[in-house]
Write a protein that holds these residues in place. Structure first.
Motif, mmCIF file in Angstrom:
data_model
loop_
_atom_site.group_PDB
_atom_site.id
_atom_site.type_symbol
_atom_site.label_atom_id
_atom_site.label_comp_id
_atom_site.label_asym_id
_atom_site.label_seq_id
_atom_site.Cartn_x
_atom_site.Cartn_y
_atom_site.Cartn_z
ATOM 1 N N GLU A 284 0.833 -1.205 0.000
ATOM 2 C CA GLU A 284 0.000 0.000 0.000
ATOM 3 C C GLU A 284 0.866 1.253 0.000
ATOM 4 O OE1 GLU A 284 -3.347 0.082 2.831
ATOM 5 O OE2 GLU A 284 -2.858 -2.005 3.246
ATOM 6 N N LEU A 285 1.936 1.225 0.773
ATOM 7 C CA LEU A 285 2.833 2.371 0.804
ATOM 8 C C LEU A 285 3.522 2.548 -0.543
ATOM 9 C CD1 LEU A 285 4.194 4.661 2.316
ATOM 10 C CD2 LEU A 285 5.869 3.017 3.193
ATOM 11 N N ALA A 286 3.951 1.453 -1.155
ATOM 12 C CA ALA A 286 4.576 1.538 -2.471
ATOM 13 C C ALA A 286 3.611 2.128 -3.487
ATOM 14 C CB ALA A 286 5.044 0.153 -2.923
ATOM 15 N N ASP A 287 2.367 1.667 -3.479
ATOM 16 C CA ASP A 287 1.368 2.197 -4.409
ATOM 17 C C ASP A 287 1.140 3.692 -4.179
ATOM 18 O OD1 ASP A 287 1.054 -0.275 -5.555
ATOM 19 O OD2 ASP A 287 -0.782 -0.774 -4.463
ATOM 20 N N LEU A 288 1.154 4.113 -2.914
ATOM 21 C CA LEU A 288 0.935 5.516 -2.588
ATOM 22 C C LEU A 288 2.084 6.385 -3.111
ATOM 23 C CD1 LEU A 288 -0.576 7.789 -1.134
ATOM 24 C CD2 LEU A 288 0.594 7.102 0.982
ATOM 25 N N ILE A 289 3.308 5.978 -2.853
ATOM 26 C CA ILE A 289 4.458 6.756 -3.312
ATOM 27 C C ILE A 289 4.505 6.800 -4.832
ATOM 28 C CG2 ILE A 289 6.977 6.818 -3.388
ATOM 29 C CD1 ILE A 289 6.939 5.608 -0.549
ATOM 30 N N LEU A 290 4.240 5.678 -5.476
ATOM 31 C CA LEU A 290 4.257 5.647 -6.932
ATOM 32 C C LEU A 290 3.135 6.488 -7.525
ATOM 33 C CD1 LEU A 290 5.104 1.886 -7.415
ATOM 34 C CD2 LEU A 290 6.564 3.825 -8.029
ATOM 35 N N ALA A 291 1.967 6.487 -6.887
ATOM 36 C CA ALA A 291 0.868 7.322 -7.369
ATOM 37 C C ALA A 291 1.243 8.793 -7.289
ATOM 38 C CB ALA A 291 -0.390 7.046 -6.556
ATOM 39 N N SER A 292 1.902 9.184 -6.209
ATOM 40 C CA SER A 292 2.332 10.576 -6.057
ATOM 41 C C SER A 292 3.420 10.932 -7.056
ATOM 42 C CB SER A 292 2.839 10.809 -4.635
ATOM 43 O OG SER A 292 3.182 12.155 -4.426
ATOM 44 N N SER A 293 4.101 9.918 -7.620
ATOM 45 C CA SER A 293 5.195 10.115 -8.576
ATOM 46 C C SER A 293 4.774 9.834 -10.012
ATOM 47 C CB SER A 293 6.360 9.179 -8.220
ATOM 48 O OG SER A 293 6.766 9.323 -6.882
ATOM 49 N N CYS A 294 3.484 9.663 -10.263
ATOM 50 C CA CYS A 294 2.995 9.153 -11.545
ATOM 51 C C CYS A 294 3.181 10.184 -12.657
ATOM 52 C CB CYS A 294 1.532 8.761 -11.410
ATOM 53 S SG CYS A 294 0.866 8.043 -12.911
#
Length: 286
Positions: free
Chosen positions: A175-185
């Motif tokens: 979940e944390l990985a998905d969150l950071i990647l979403a913020s970096s999309c």
């Protein structure tokens, strides 16, 4: 000691690889100045740096990034259009690093505080995924070249909305990985992502320096930038201290082939942290 403080809140701007400057700065300045914020906000790679710092996993992340970059000779592999591999290696390298380093123990440490908020951007629903990408990044690029703003506004005026997500709400490293990647999309390097059925893009589209994540009364606030701005912009707001690198950072945001450049950005941050400790904020506002 000349450095100002204390700061109850800290903001980590986005900027890809350039955000490693923030890590070098914090490694020196935080213990020397007793920086212990209660609230932290970050966007894109700045959010990742914040997670590394407050989980105590910076050294592992630097080692992983330099090793991965050393093994990656190119930033684009066009031949993979006709093969099964990725054209851009960034997403795979980025995700593997997050999951390897920010494991369950690191996440539990982050959930203990400080409050860490990550900024995401949502395009207007009428644009769809492709339209949102074109509109959002077109507006961001145009505004950056025309106005050089500290806090971009064009995308918000076009209907883009911000979402602030607390890291403490993540229960699993995925979940944390998905969150950071979403913020970096940032398509096509990091493909379009979705959150609860909505398109999500790099939070920097609505504010690459996410001061909006800090509520009234939560300051004073220290803002760590990742690139240089006109000095007049850095002294404009009471209760907010903006700091920028003392010179341009040579490595580009998405250059995943340059471990030496990454180390140079980190070393510059350390030197600038030393200047901040000795001379105060003015040393990093010119």
């Amino acid at each position: 000691m000349a450095a100002e403080g204390p700061y109850n809140a800290v903001v980590f701007a986005g900027g890809g690889n350039r955000c490693v400057w923030q890590a070098g700065f914090w490694q020196v300045a935080a213990p020397a100045c007793g920086l212990r914020p209660r609230v932290v906000a970050g966007v894109s790679a700045g959010a990742y740096i914040a997670c590394l710092l407050f989980s105590g996993r910076l050294a592992e992340a630097m080692a992983y990034a330099q090793e991965a970059m050393g093994r990656n000779p190119r930033n684009c592999y066009p031949a993979n259009l006709w093969r099964s591999g990725a054209v851009f290696p960034h997403l795979g390298i980025y995700r593997r690093g997050i999951l390897k380093i920010l494991d369950q123990a690191a996440l539990e440490r982050l959930r203990q505080g400080p409050q860490l908020r990550v900024l995401l951007a949502h395009p207007p629903r009428w644009t769809g995924a492709v339209g949102g990408v074109l509109l959002g990044f077109g507006a961001y690029t145009l505004e950056k070249h025309l106005k050089h703003p500290l806090h971009p506004r064009f995308a918000t005026r076009l209907g883009f909305t911000a979402e602030l997500v607390p890291v403490a709400g993540c229960r699993q490293p995925q979940e944390l990985a998905d969150l950071i990647l979403a913020s970096s999309c940032t398509p096509p390097v990091v493909p379009v992502m979705y959150r609860q059925g909505r398109v999500v893009l790099d939070g920097g589209l609505v504010d690459n320096v996410p001061l909006l994540a800090i509520n009234p009364g939560e300051g004073p606030t220290l803002v760590l930038l990742s690139r240089r701005y006109p000095s007049a912009l850095l002294r404009a707001q009471a209760g907010v201290t903006y700091l920028q690198p003392s010179r341009d950072i040579a490595i580009s945001k998405w250059d995943y082939t340059n471990p030496r450049g990454l180390q140079e950005a980190f070393d510059l941050g350390r030197r600038d942290g030393e200047s901040f400790v000795r001379l105060g904020a003015a040393a990093l506002q010119n």
